[in-house]
Structures are given as C-alpha cells and as structure tokens.
Design an enzyme around this catalytic site. Structure first.
Site, short mmCIF file in Angstrom:
data_model
loop_
_atom_site.label_atom_id
_atom_site.label_comp_id
_atom_site.label_asym_id
_atom_site.label_seq_id
_atom_site.Cartn_x
_atom_site.Cartn_y
_atom_site.Cartn_z
N SER A 42 110.32 11.23 77.21
CA SER A 42 108.97 11.77 76.98
C SER A 42 108.88 13.27 77.17
CB SER A 42 107.95 11.07 77.87
OG SER A 42 108.14 11.42 79.23
N LYS A 119 105.45 14.90 83.84
CA LYS A 119 104.84 15.42 82.61
C LYS A 119 104.51 16.90 82.82
CE LYS A 119 104.46 11.15 80.90
NZ LYS A 119 105.29 10.66 79.77
#
Length: 278
Positions: A42, A119
C-alpha cells in the site's frame, strides 16, 4: 553437593540474564523504537513489501498505543496494548505529545482492530479532504502533480503473504513486467513524495471528508491499492485516526528483503540499506 549447587546457581543466573534482557528490550521497544516489517504494497514505492524499519516512538510522545500488543492466534495469546498501558486514558491525551506534520509516514494503531498500520499523513484536524480524478485536494485546493515516468516490478508473489501486485498494463502473466504510473505529489508546504496510480478506480473520486478535531487523515502512496482513511472503518478501512492512536514516525529503512522471509539474505535489496523514508 557443591557441584549441584554450582550448576543450580548457573541455571538461575542464566534465567535472570534472559529475564533482564527481555525487560530491557521491552522498555526500549516501548519508549524509543519499534521494529516494523512492511507486509503489503500500500505504500509503494516509498516502502516495499519486505522493508524492515524502526519506528521513532519519541516523535509524537506517548499514549496507550505506545505499548506493544502481543497477538499470536496460533497459541491463543492476545495481549492488547491497552492491557499493558491502561494508565493512559483513551481521550487523545499523550505524554510529551508533539503534533505530527503533513507528509509524515506514520505507524498507527487501527481504531477498531488494534492492528498496526503504516500510511502517509495527508489531512490535519479541521481540514477538508477530497479526491477528484485521482488528485488530492486539501481545503478545496488540489495538490501539485508531476509525471515521473513508470514504476516497473515483476508480476510474482511478494513477501510472506505471497500477494501479487496490481498493474496498469494488466492483466499480465507470471514473470512479466507490471507497470504503474509514477507521479510526484507536492503538498502546499512544498513537501514532495512519489505516488503510484493504476488508472481510474473507485477511490479516485470521493466526497468531502471533514477531519474531526484531534484526528488525522491517512492515505497510502500506492493510491489504487490502499485501504486507508478514504474507506470507513465499517467497510474495512481506517477512517479518521485519533491522535492517541499514533505510535510513531517511520524515518529510515534498515534493510529490505524481496523474499518470503527476512532470513533469506540472498534476497536482500542492497540499495535499500539505511535508506531514509521520504
């Protein structure tokens, strides 16, 4: 008898040494740095599957999430961070707290599952966040995007989970070149980093997210392969992340393995040793 006593003392001293070592390691992990192994794609290409890094836990101060969770379903161990650090009430309070900055790559505790996620921080408390045509807007102002060529990787199982990448030129066969568009994204403060795009996907066009006070909005750099704050927690995403759930900032990759295990030294990526996280 003396010989037995000596052996007994040696065993006791060995056990004490192991216990002390574990205690020191636990304190070090809780207060300073936490190891983190990248399990998914990701955050490509900033972070690749198999990157091993240490998370700077001093960057934002300490909350209940600073304590490690020990989850081993196979043997029935499930010790939550809150069980260890319940002294910190879950009200967004932190000890020696320091505000994160937009663009930081952050490890945080998922507000529902308690699992650790990593993230990039894109939205601060009180801001309006929206994605239109794959372009991030902050307070109704789109960020700058600059084409930076093509990111190419081999279409094959990656990491311990054996996940396969998504490709803009797909579907492709095993061993073929898997391509994504690489873009340089620049925030209003001038902070730049690479992102990857596959094409027009469901999360490339969203409504407006109003980030609540005391919360943050995160996105993966691999924009079309990330379950992040664009997806509500009820649908498997992370939603808005409270300040107390931030664990620390990822500053530097220590080493990286392209194989199924970090022990397979012949698969280590020599160009990623001690690489700074941008």
């Amino acid at each position: 008898m003396a010989e037995k006593a000596t052996k007994g003392n040696a065993i006791v001293e060995t056990i004490k040494t192991i216990v002390y070592a574990l205690l020191i390691a636990g304190v070090f992990r809780t207060l300073f740095f936490q190891p983190f192994w990248i399990p998914s794609g990701s955050m490509k290409e900033t972070l690749l599957i198999g990157d091993f890094l240490f998370v700077n836990k001093m960057a934002y101060g300490y909350s209940y999430a600073s304590c490690p969770s020990v989850i081993m379903p196979g043997i029935g161990i499930n010790i939550d961070a809150e069980d260890v650090c319940g002294v910190f009430p879950q009200n967004n309070g932190r000890l020696f707290g320091s505000e994160p900055e937009r663009g930081d790559v952050v490890v945080f505790r998922h507000p529902v599952s308690g699992r650790d996620f990593i993230k990039r921080l894109v939205g601060l408390p009180g801001e309006r966040i929206q994605i239109n045509g794959g372009v991030l807007s902050i307070n109704d102002q789109p960020v700058q995007l600059q084409d930076d060529g093509v990111f190419i990787e081999t279409y094959e199982p990656q990491g311990p989970q054996g996940s396969r990448p998504r490709c803009s030129n797909g579907p492709v066969g095993p061993g073929a070149a898997c391509e994504k568009q690489r873009l340089i994204e620049t925030f209003p403060d001038g902070n730049s980093h690479d992102i990857l795009e596959i094409g027009n996907q469901g999360l490339d066009n969203t409504g407006v997210y109003l980030v609540p006070e005391g919360h943050y909005f995160f996105m993966g750099d691999n924009r079309d392969n990330s379950m992040d704050s664009r997806v509500p927690q009820s649908a498997g995403g992370v939603g808005f992340v409270p300040f107390e759930n931030l664990i620390g900032r990822a500053d530097r990759i220590m080493f990286s393995s392209a194989g199924r295990s970090m022990l397979f030294f012949w698969t280590w990526r020599g160009d990623r040793f001690f690489k700074a996280v941008q």
